[in-house]
Design an enzyme around this catalytic site. Structure first.
Site, PDB file in Angstrom:
ATOM      1  N   GLN A 194       0.850  -1.194   0.000  1.00  0.00           N
ATOM      2  CA  GLN A 194       0.000   0.000   0.000  1.00  0.00           C
ATOM      3  C   GLN A 194       0.885   1.243   0.000  1.00  0.00           C
ATOM      4  O   GLN A 194       1.868   1.276   0.744  1.00  0.00           O
ATOM      5  CB  GLN A 194      -0.911   0.023   1.232  1.00  0.00           C
ATOM      6  CG  GLN A 194      -2.063   1.000   1.081  1.00  0.00           C
ATOM      7  CD  GLN A 194      -2.969   1.075   2.317  1.00  0.00           C
ATOM      8  OE1 GLN A 194      -2.581   0.618   3.392  1.00  0.00           O
ATOM      9  NE2 GLN A 194      -4.141   1.652   2.168  1.00  0.00           N
ATOM     10  N   PRO A 246       8.107   0.429   8.027  1.00  0.00           N
ATOM     11  CA  PRO A 246       7.859   1.878   7.967  1.00  0.00           C
ATOM     12  C   PRO A 246       6.513   2.324   8.536  1.00  0.00           C
ATOM     13  O   PRO A 246       6.283   3.516   8.684  1.00  0.00           O
ATOM     14  CB  PRO A 246       7.937   2.176   6.468  1.00  0.00           C
ATOM     15  CG  PRO A 246       7.590   0.895   5.801  1.00  0.00           C
ATOM     16  CD  PRO A 246       8.097  -0.192   6.696  1.00  0.00           C
ATOM     17  N   GLY A 248       3.083   1.560  11.474  1.00  0.00           N
ATOM     18  CA  GLY A 248       2.732   0.903  12.727  1.00  0.00           C
ATOM     19  C   GLY A 248       2.225  -0.492  12.424  1.00  0.00           C
ATOM     20  O   GLY A 248       2.647  -1.482  13.011  1.00  0.00           O
ATOM     21  N   MET A 295       0.020  -2.926   9.104  1.00  0.00           N
ATOM     22  CA  MET A 295      -0.562  -3.011   7.757  1.00  0.00           C
ATOM     23  C   MET A 295      -1.496  -4.217   7.747  1.00  0.00           C
ATOM     24  O   MET A 295      -1.101  -5.325   8.107  1.00  0.00           O
ATOM     25  CB  MET A 295       0.567  -3.157   6.722  1.00  0.00           C
ATOM     26  CG  MET A 295       0.077  -3.311   5.298  1.00  0.00           C
ATOM     27  SD  MET A 295      -0.832  -1.829   4.737  1.00  0.00           S
ATOM     28  CE  MET A 295      -2.051  -2.600   3.666  1.00  0.00           C
ATOM     29  N   GLU A 296      -2.723  -3.950   7.281  1.00  0.00           N
ATOM     30  CA  GLU A 296      -3.821  -4.904   7.418  1.00  0.00           C
ATOM     31  C   GLU A 296      -3.792  -6.032   6.392  1.00  0.00           C
ATOM     32  O   GLU A 296      -4.840  -6.408   5.857  1.00  0.00           O
ATOM     33  CB  GLU A 296      -5.145  -4.137   7.332  1.00  0.00           C
ATOM     34  CG  GLU A 296      -5.425  -3.468   5.959  1.00  0.00           C
ATOM     35  CD  GLU A 296      -4.920  -2.038   5.834  1.00  0.00           C
ATOM     36  OE1 GLU A 296      -3.952  -1.684   6.531  1.00  0.00           O
ATOM     37  OE2 GLU A 296      -5.489  -1.286   5.021  1.00  0.00           O
ATOM     38  N   HIS A 324      -6.985  -1.673  15.360  1.00  0.00           N
ATOM     39  CA  HIS A 324      -7.079  -0.964  14.086  1.00  0.00           C
ATOM     40  C   HIS A 324      -6.862  -1.922  12.902  1.00  0.00           C
ATOM     41  O   HIS A 324      -7.682  -1.976  11.980  1.00  0.00           O
ATOM     42  CB  HIS A 324      -6.059   0.178  14.065  1.00  0.00           C
ATOM     43  CG  HIS A 324      -6.047   0.964  12.798  1.00  0.00           C
ATOM     44  ND1 HIS A 324      -6.712   2.169  12.650  1.00  0.00           N
ATOM     45  CD2 HIS A 324      -5.460   0.724  11.601  1.00  0.00           C
ATOM     46  CE1 HIS A 324      -6.533   2.622  11.422  1.00  0.00           C
ATOM     47  NE2 HIS A 324      -5.766   1.770  10.759  1.00  0.00           N
ATOM     48  N   GLU A 325      -5.769  -2.659  12.940  1.00  0.00           N
ATOM     49  CA  GLU A 325      -5.489  -3.548  11.798  1.00  0.00           C
ATOM     50  C   GLU A 325      -6.547  -4.638  11.684  1.00  0.00           C
ATOM     51  O   GLU A 325      -6.942  -5.033  10.580  1.00  0.00           O
ATOM     52  CB  GLU A 325      -4.078  -4.148  11.888  1.00  0.00           C
ATOM     53  CG  GLU A 325      -2.944  -3.122  11.992  1.00  0.00           C
ATOM     54  CD  GLU A 325      -3.027  -1.970  10.999  1.00  0.00           C
ATOM     55  OE1 GLU A 325      -3.607  -2.145   9.914  1.00  0.00           O
ATOM     56  OE2 GLU A 325      -2.520  -0.865  11.306  1.00  0.00           O
ATOM     57  N   HIS A 378      -9.696  -3.377  10.015  1.00  0.00           N
ATOM     58  CA  HIS A 378      -9.587  -3.301   8.550  1.00  0.00           C
ATOM     59  C   HIS A 378     -10.115  -4.577   7.871  1.00  0.00           C
ATOM     60  O   HIS A 378     -10.424  -4.548   6.683  1.00  0.00           O
ATOM     61  CB  HIS A 378      -8.129  -3.115   8.125  1.00  0.00           C
ATOM     62  CG  HIS A 378      -7.701  -1.685   8.009  1.00  0.00           C
ATOM     63  ND1 HIS A 378      -8.369  -0.763   7.240  1.00  0.00           N
ATOM     64  CD2 HIS A 378      -6.629  -1.030   8.531  1.00  0.00           C
ATOM     65  CE1 HIS A 378      -7.725   0.407   7.305  1.00  0.00           C
ATOM     66  NE2 HIS A 378      -6.675   0.275   8.089  1.00  0.00           N
ATOM     67  N   GLU A 381      -9.656   4.192   6.089  1.00  0.00           N
ATOM     68  CA  GLU A 381      -9.007   4.569   7.349  1.00  0.00           C
ATOM     69  C   GLU A 381      -9.968   5.233   8.346  1.00  0.00           C
ATOM     70  O   GLU A 381      -9.834   5.038   9.549  1.00  0.00           O
ATOM     71  CB  GLU A 381      -7.796   5.464   7.069  1.00  0.00           C
ATOM     72  CG  GLU A 381      -6.702   4.793   6.229  1.00  0.00           C
ATOM     73  CD  GLU A 381      -6.150   3.513   6.844  1.00  0.00           C
ATOM     74  OE1 GLU A 381      -6.359   3.271   8.052  1.00  0.00           O
ATOM     75  OE2 GLU A 381      -5.527   2.721   6.108  1.00  0.00           O
ATOM     76  N   ASP A 429       2.229   8.520  -1.213  1.00  0.00           N
ATOM     77  CA  ASP A 429       3.092   8.471  -0.024  1.00  0.00           C
ATOM     78  C   ASP A 429       3.292   9.850   0.594  1.00  0.00           C
ATOM     79  O   ASP A 429       3.551   9.978   1.782  1.00  0.00           O
ATOM     80  CB  ASP A 429       4.479   7.916  -0.375  1.00  0.00           C
ATOM     81  CG  ASP A 429       4.416   6.445  -0.735  1.00  0.00           C
ATOM     82  OD1 ASP A 429       3.484   5.759  -0.281  1.00  0.00           O
ATOM     83  OD2 ASP A 429       5.314   5.981  -1.472  1.00  0.00           O
ATOM     84  N   TYR A 467      -8.029   9.473   8.717  1.00  0.00           N
ATOM     85  CA  TYR A 467      -8.246   8.671   9.930  1.00  0.00           C
ATOM     86  C   TYR A 467      -9.210   9.354  10.893  1.00  0.00           C
ATOM     87  O   TYR A 467     -10.298   8.864  11.172  1.00  0.00           O
ATOM     88  CB  TYR A 467      -6.905   8.469  10.653  1.00  0.00           C
ATOM     89  CG  TYR A 467      -5.924   7.586   9.925  1.00  0.00           C
ATOM     90  CD1 TYR A 467      -5.739   6.272  10.311  1.00  0.00           C
ATOM     91  CD2 TYR A 467      -5.174   8.067   8.852  1.00  0.00           C
ATOM     92  CE1 TYR A 467      -4.828   5.449   9.660  1.00  0.00           C
ATOM     93  CE2 TYR A 467      -4.278   7.256   8.194  1.00  0.00           C
ATOM     94  CZ  TYR A 467      -4.098   5.948   8.594  1.00  0.00           C
ATOM     95  OH  TYR A 467      -3.217   5.137   7.936  1.00  0.00           O
ATOM     96  N   ARG A 524       9.963   3.402  11.721  1.00  0.00           N
ATOM     97  CA  ARG A 524       8.536   3.717  11.585  1.00  0.00           C
ATOM     98  C   ARG A 524       8.387   5.216  11.349  1.00  0.00           C
ATOM     99  O   ARG A 524       8.684   6.033  12.219  1.00  0.00           O
ATOM    100  CB  ARG A 524       7.800   3.291  12.859  1.00  0.00           C
ATOM    101  CG  ARG A 524       6.325   3.515  12.797  1.00  0.00           C
ATOM    102  CD  ARG A 524       5.655   3.070  14.085  1.00  0.00           C
ATOM    103  NE  ARG A 524       4.263   3.466  14.087  1.00  0.00           N
ATOM    104  CZ  ARG A 524       3.466   3.394  15.143  1.00  0.00           C
ATOM    105  NH1 ARG A 524       3.948   2.922  16.288  1.00  0.00           N
ATOM    106  NH2 ARG A 524       2.215   3.771  15.068  1.00  0.00           N
TER     107      ARG A 524
END
Ligand code: BES
Ligand code: ZN
Length: 635
Positions: free
Chosen positions: A170, A295, A297, A299-300, A324-325, A328, A347, A402, A410, A584
């Site tokens: 993503q 990079p 926190g 990724m789902e 959160h993940e 998703h 998000e 990016d 969010y 991160r």
């Protein structure tokens, strides 16, 4: 550069080809799909060269060898295609820095052409297919600099013995390791054979078998239709530890026990989410704990969320990341944004669900604190960003996704849903969301589709709840509409008065009544410090609470930000160490940006960056490089 410009150039090349009389079917194709005007439909994806409205890929079959010496994946991707427009024989795919060796229908080589490279989008690959060709194989290799892969040497891993590879697709990086239609509007199933050395284990965002024989050849299958940005792979000294019936941890051995303890509530979160939003549709839900250079926190990636180890705080204080993940799996993976303009639906819905899950599993008080902290992040971004970048349905045309990343999709997205919840009533709004996930399951939808569904299924019965004008304000205009929900937390009010009492000299640092403060209260305490904070005050706080040595990376982050702002040099060893061990972006970018405000700071940042660069992910390098170069404008 826009999507249409390179396509127009291709169209021109094709015309020249025809005029020159070299349009035989064997000639490399230059024929491009007709460029569509941007306003024709909001499904237009400005971040893909592909032509799914003419010919669409339905399944991807990968056979890839992992070469840690060369830092490449090489092998083939076989794509099952379906013709939507029978007059088209050209398949357009997205690539970035791929080395294409050949394209085949069965055993027959077919012509292909790589078009002009766009700096954000990569390079279009067009393949000429005869009308009976339904499966095309592309033999290829990735570049050692693939933007979606990070290759770590053994020295850069926790165990120090084996190399590690992971992907992050993503938003538009899948094309740097697979040639495909890299648009979230295109859904595919996939299978894969991954070949590596026998002492290593491969995992993917697909069916994983923790008991797979470690023989170096691993098979995967993803039977549900997913967008390309959810394809993910990791290879390394990866082991498994179960947590609950459907949940477990994959990671290097060093993190296994700590992660299984920190995230032991994952199964409870899964059950809680199912109760409100409908059954989990993806079979297992496991977590892969990555090296600290990851990079993001989290990724789902479906069935296997990728998670930074920087949230292993030892006290579950940062586990909302897991909520959160996990969320998703409903908002994002089951119902997906059709283009990156619609990212707020992935998000924003997910952030809203995260708060709800945290409330169920950890209680209202904790949820309220997290909501206030999120609201603070939102306010900060509203203050910092240009107005147009605070619009939910943001215009992304011609921009690098990016570079557009912020808290807006969010927290503004979540606040919008919170307002709907409050105006409609929780029970009815929950029922609406459940129905929404059901209705659009395994589809990619636009903002306009959501708006229509909302109007027809919810607002038609509640016209008084929210006016069309207000709805448009939330989704299509900058800022936060007046009268929006404002979160509050009694636990933070105590912190505010304690901070005040200390700042005005009523009490000493050691006497701040913080005995039972939660992590969130400490965050609020530090985030509320005034610009006028003196060095003596920083020293007093540090002497009383040892923030410089905090093992909570979020607390350390806020403290280090204050340290840069006030040039508190006692924290600079920790700052250097922080910057060279963590990749991160959310944690390091604000530090580099703050450092870049003074020449001494920029030099400090440049030194850390030079030392860390080899171990940073390509995205972390790209994001932070401008802050360490001698003379470049701030981003
Ligand atoms: N899907 C995102 C990460 C992402 C978004 C990558 C857009 C590329 C483009 C992921 O779910 C996420 O939001 N991660 C956050 C977690 C946080 C909000 C709890 C992160 O990485 O900080
Ligand atoms: Zn997310």
């Amino acid at each position: 550069m826009t999507r249409n410009a390179p396509l127009r150039r291709l169209a021109l090349a094709s015309l020249i080809g025809v005029l020159a009389g070299c349009s035989s079917p064997e000639a490399p194709t230059n024929q491009a799909p007709q460029p569509k005007p941007a306003h024709a439909t909001s499904r237009v994806d400005h971040h893909s060269f592909s032509n799914p409205e003419q010919m669409v890929v339905r399944h991807v079959s990968l056979d890839l060898s992992v070469d840690f010496e060369e830092r490449t994946l090489q092998g083939s991707a076989s794509l099952d295609v379906e013709r939507i427009d029978s007059s088209t024989n050209t398949l357009f795919l997205d690539t970035r820095d791929l080395n294409i060796a050949g394209t085949y229908c069965g055993e027959q080589a077919v012509p292909f052409n790589l078009g002009d490279t766009d700096q954000h989008l990569g390079t279009p690959l067009s393949i000429e297919l005869s009308s009976d060709c339904q499966r095309v194989r592309i033999d290829y290799a990735t570049s050692p600099d693939a933007s979606g892969l990070q290759w770590l040497s053994p020295q850069q891993t926790a165990g120090k013995k084996h190399p590690f590879l992971f992907s992050q697709a993503q938003a538009i990086h899948a094309r740097s390791f697979i040639p495909l239609q890299d648009s979230p509007g295109v859904r595919i199933t996939y299978d894969a054979t991954i070949r590596t050395s026998p002492e290593l284990m491969a995992v993917m965002s697909a069916s994983n078998d923790p008991n797979a024989e470690r023989d170096g050849v691993y098979e995967f299958n993803m039977p549900q239709r997913i967008p390309s940005y959810l394809i993910a792979i990791a290879v390394g000294d990866i082991h498994f530890k179960p947590m609950g019936e459907r949940t477990g941890i994959y990671s290097e051995p060093a993190y296994l026990d700590a992660a299984a303890a920190e995230f032991e509530d994952t199964e409870a979160m899964l059950i809680a989410t199912e109760k409100v939003y409908g059954k989990y549709r993806w079979d297992r839900y496991d977590l892969l704990i990555l090296p600290p250079s990851f990079p993001f926190g989290g990724m789902e990636n479906p069935r296997l969320s990728f998670i930074t180890p920087t949230v292993l705080a030892g006290d579950k204080s940062l586990v909302s990341l897991i909520a959160h993940e996990l969320a998703h799996s409903w908002s994002g993976n089951t119902v997906t944004n059709a283009t990156w303009r619609d990212l707020w639906m992935n998000e924003g819905f997910t952030t809203y669900l995260t708060y709800r899950i945290m409330e169920i599993v950890y209680g209202k008080e904790r949820e309220a604190m997290e909501f206030v902290l999120g609201y603070g992040d939102l306010q900060a971004d509203i203050g910092d960003l240009v107005a147009d970048d605070t619009i939910l349905a943001i215009d992304m045309k011609g921009r690098d996704p990016d570079a557009v990343f912020s808290n807006i999709p969010y927290e503004k997205g979540a606040l919008f849903l919170r307002e709907l919840e409050q105006r409609i009533g929780r029970a009815e709004f929950d029922a609406f969301l459940l129905k929404y996930f059901e209705h659009f399951a395994f589809q990619s939808i636009t903002t306009a589709q959501f708006e229509k569904y909302l109007r027809e299924e919810l607002l038609s019965a509640h016209p008084e709840a929210i006016s069309p004008e207000r709805l448009a304000k939330w989704i299509h205009q900058p800022g936060i509409p007046e009268g929006a929900p404002e979160p509050s937390s009694p636990a933070f009010e105590m912190v505010d008065s304690a901070r005040n009492a200390w700042l005005t000299g009523e009490i000493s640092a050691a006497d701040i009544p913080s005995g039972d403060w939660a992590f969130h209260q400490w965050m609020h305490f530090l985030q509320g410090m005034p610009d006028s904070l003196s060095l003596q005050q920083m020293e007093a706080l540090d002497a009383a609470y040892d923030f410089t040595a905090s093992r909570n990376n979020e607390i350390a982050h806020v403290w280090l930000m204050l340290s840069v702002e006030h040039w508190y040099e006692n924290a600079f060893d920790r700052l250097h160490n922080y910057l060279v061990t963590i990749g991160r972006n959310k944690l390091v970018k604000p530090l580099y940006r703050e450092l870049a405000k003074t020449p001494e700071g920029r030099a400090f940042g440049a030194k850390a960056f030079a030392q860390a660069r080899d171990g940073y992910h390509p995205l972390t390098v790209k994001t932070n490089l401008p802050f360490v170069l001698e003379k470049v404008d701030d981003q």
